[in-house]
Design an enzyme around this catalytic site. Structure first.
Site, PDB file in Angstrom:
ATOM      1  N   LYS A  14       1.170  -1.068  -0.159  1.00 35.93           N
ATOM      2  CA  LYS A  14       0.216  -0.439   0.757  1.00 35.93           C
ATOM      3  C   LYS A  14       0.758   1.111  -0.076  1.00 35.93           C
ATOM      4  O   LYS A  14       1.995   1.381   0.711  1.00 35.93           O
ATOM      5  CB  LYS A  14      -1.035   0.026   0.790  1.00 35.93           C
ATOM      6  CG  LYS A  14      -0.255   0.477   2.899  1.00 35.93           C
ATOM      7  CD  LYS A  14      -0.282   1.620   2.779  1.00 35.93           C
ATOM      8  CE  LYS A  14       0.938   1.184   4.358  1.00 35.93           C
ATOM      9  NZ  LYS A  14       1.649   2.422   4.839  1.00 35.93           N
ATOM     10  N   ASP A 150      -2.599  -1.850   9.671  1.00 37.91           N
ATOM     11  CA  ASP A 150      -2.476  -1.441   8.417  1.00 37.91           C
ATOM     12  C   ASP A 150      -3.361  -3.289   7.752  1.00 37.91           C
ATOM     13  O   ASP A 150      -3.314  -3.595   6.694  1.00 37.91           O
ATOM     14  CB  ASP A 150      -0.790  -1.284   8.076  1.00 37.91           C
ATOM     15  CG  ASP A 150      -0.777  -0.643   7.823  1.00 37.91           C
ATOM     16  OD1 ASP A 150      -1.326   0.468   8.241  1.00 37.91           O
ATOM     17  OD2 ASP A 150       0.188   0.338   7.897  1.00 37.91           O
TER      18      ASP A 150
HETATM   19  O1  C5P Z   1      -0.343  -1.514  14.543  1.00 37.55           O
HETATM   20  P1  C5P Z   1       0.833  -1.725  14.130  1.00 37.55           P
HETATM   21  O2  C5P Z   1       1.534  -2.880  15.448  1.00 37.55           O
HETATM   22  O3  C5P Z   1       1.155  -1.705  12.428  1.00 37.55           O
HETATM   23  O4  C5P Z   1       1.782  -0.219  14.405  1.00 37.55           O
HETATM   24  C1  C5P Z   1       2.672  -0.333  14.341  1.00 37.55           C
HETATM   25  C2  C5P Z   1       3.095   1.090  14.997  1.00 37.55           C
HETATM   26  O5  C5P Z   1       2.744   2.635  14.636  1.00 37.55           O
HETATM   27  C3  C5P Z   1       2.098   0.782  16.223  1.00 37.55           C
HETATM   28  O6  C5P Z   1       3.010   0.799  18.174  1.00 37.55           O
HETATM   29  C4  C5P Z   1       2.600   2.784  17.393  1.00 37.55           C
HETATM   30  O7  C5P Z   1       3.872   2.934  17.649  1.00 37.55           O
HETATM   31  C5  C5P Z   1       2.414   3.526  15.945  1.00 37.55           C
HETATM   32  N1  C5P Z   1       1.104   3.701  15.435  1.00 37.55           N
HETATM   33  C6  C5P Z   1       0.181   4.924  16.205  1.00 37.55           C
HETATM   34  N2  C5P Z   1      -1.007   4.999  15.312  1.00 37.55           N
HETATM   35  C7  C5P Z   1      -1.734   4.278  14.508  1.00 37.55           C
HETATM   36  C8  C5P Z   1      -0.529   3.210  13.814  1.00 37.55           C
HETATM   37  C9  C5P Z   1       0.237   2.793  13.981  1.00 37.55           C
HETATM   38  O8  C5P Z   1       1.492   5.438  16.935  1.00 37.55           O
HETATM   39  N3  C5P Z   1      -2.687   4.737  14.613  1.00 37.55           N
END
Ligand code: C5P
Length: 312
Positions: A14, A150
């Site tokens: 993406k 994601d």
């Molecule tokens: O959800 P995911 O594990 O992919 O997110 C990785 C990191 O990105 C999270 O631990 C956070 O630090 C940051 N993040 C965030 N806000 C979001 C998505 C991700 O701060 N909406």
């Protein structure tokens, strides 16, 4: 249970057309408006029966993706996806997952999330028991949201607006194809580090985080297939943070703009840079200019939108 020999699933990368980052929430995530767009760079995940959970990661044929940093144990999001599906179906998570990567690793193109989405679909098929109700699309989307912000979009594909932490999706009307060029960088950027830098820069400037809102100009450009208007509307609130952590990306973005890209931005948390071109020919020109300027580890071409995780 009937036995399936192996299931292969193709899943896209993406790029974020708009990434509006709001305030940090109590749970460590940021409120977002995230316009996701799936592009034709694909990983492939093959799930086959095995005596235990095992993961093999390879670069896809003809891809020069650096797989050095990809975990092969439980740190791999695809392994966690297999365990989640197994727990949900009440079976042992005994599966061999072969991941063939063409999506840049730690590049801001959600390659790890894509592999997790593909593993969800592949394992659900592999362990589909005709005597029990199969997992629905909504079940998989919910499991995906548990794995990462994601992952649900990698299941859905196309173009979609994500709110919340990015996982609550509404498909968007988008005419395509749009022609993209991607410039990868040596060495990834950590997503939490880039969000942290975004907060730090805002604090230092005394700027409170705005409430994220979807761009009407961007949605109109998507609906009419107007690449020029889309290029002008591309926006990523994480870009200043990515540039602060990796200043060399400024040269990469400038080289693509100088070569006639309609829009240039850091993809997600970076360090991959994305360039929108007006046609396939224009994309060739942008790609050639980026190669000549020596500002990218690799220059990749793709079109979007494309479908989400699809069994082959
Ligand atoms: O959800 P995911 O594990 O992919 O997110 C990785 C990191 O990105 C999270 O631990 C956070 O630090 C940051 N993040 C965030 N806000 C979001 C998505 C991700 O701060 N909406």
């Amino acid at each position: 249970m009937h036995v399936t020999s192996a299931v292969s699933v193709r899943v896209p990368a993406k790029v974020n057309l708009q990434l509006a980052v709001g305030p940090l929430r109590g749970d460590g995530y940021h409120d977002l408006v995230n316009v996701f767009h799936a592009v034709s760079l694909f990983d492939e995940v093959t799930a086959a029966p095995a005596d235990r959970l095992e993961i093999t990661v390879r670069a896809a044929p003809r891809s020069r993706v650096d797989i050095g940093g990809v975990p092969v144990g439980d740190g791999n999001l695809a392994a966690r996806a297999a365990r989640l599906v197994a727990a949900r179906l009440g079976v042992e998570p005994h599966v061999s997952l072969l991941i063939r990567k063409a999506i840049p690793v730690a590049g801001g193109m959600a390659g790890g999330s894509a592999d997790a989405a593909a593993a969800l679909v592949a394992c659900a098929r592999l362990w589909d028991d005709r005597d029990a109700p199969a997992l629905t699309r909504d079940d998989l989307l919910a499991l995906g949201a548990e794995l990462g912000s994601d992952v649900p979009f990698a299941l859905l594909g196309g173009t979609a607006v994500g709110v919340g932490r990015g996982e609550r999706l509404t498909p968007a009307l988008a005419r395509g194809p749009f022609h993209w060029v991607f410039a990868t960088a040596d060495g990834g950027l950590s997503t939490p580090a880039v969000y942290g830098e975004c907060d730090r820069l805002r604090d230092a400037a005394g700027e409170p985080a705005p409430d994220p809102a979807v761009s009407d100009a961007l949605m109109a450009a998507l609906a009419t297939g107007d690449a020029k208007a889309l290029g002008a509307a591309l926006a990523n609130d994480l870009q200043p943070a990515a540039l602060s952590l990796r200043p060399s990306l400024a040269r990469t973005l400038a080289a693509g703009r100088d070569a006639g890209a309609l829009g240039a931005l850091v993809s997600g948390s970076g360090p991959t840079c994305a360039f929108l071109a007006g046609s396939g020919e224009d994309a060739d020109d942008v790609a050639a200019a980026l190669d000549a300027a020596d500002v990218a580890a690799q220059v990749l071409r793709a079109t979007g939108p494309v479908p989400g995780a699809t069994p082959l």
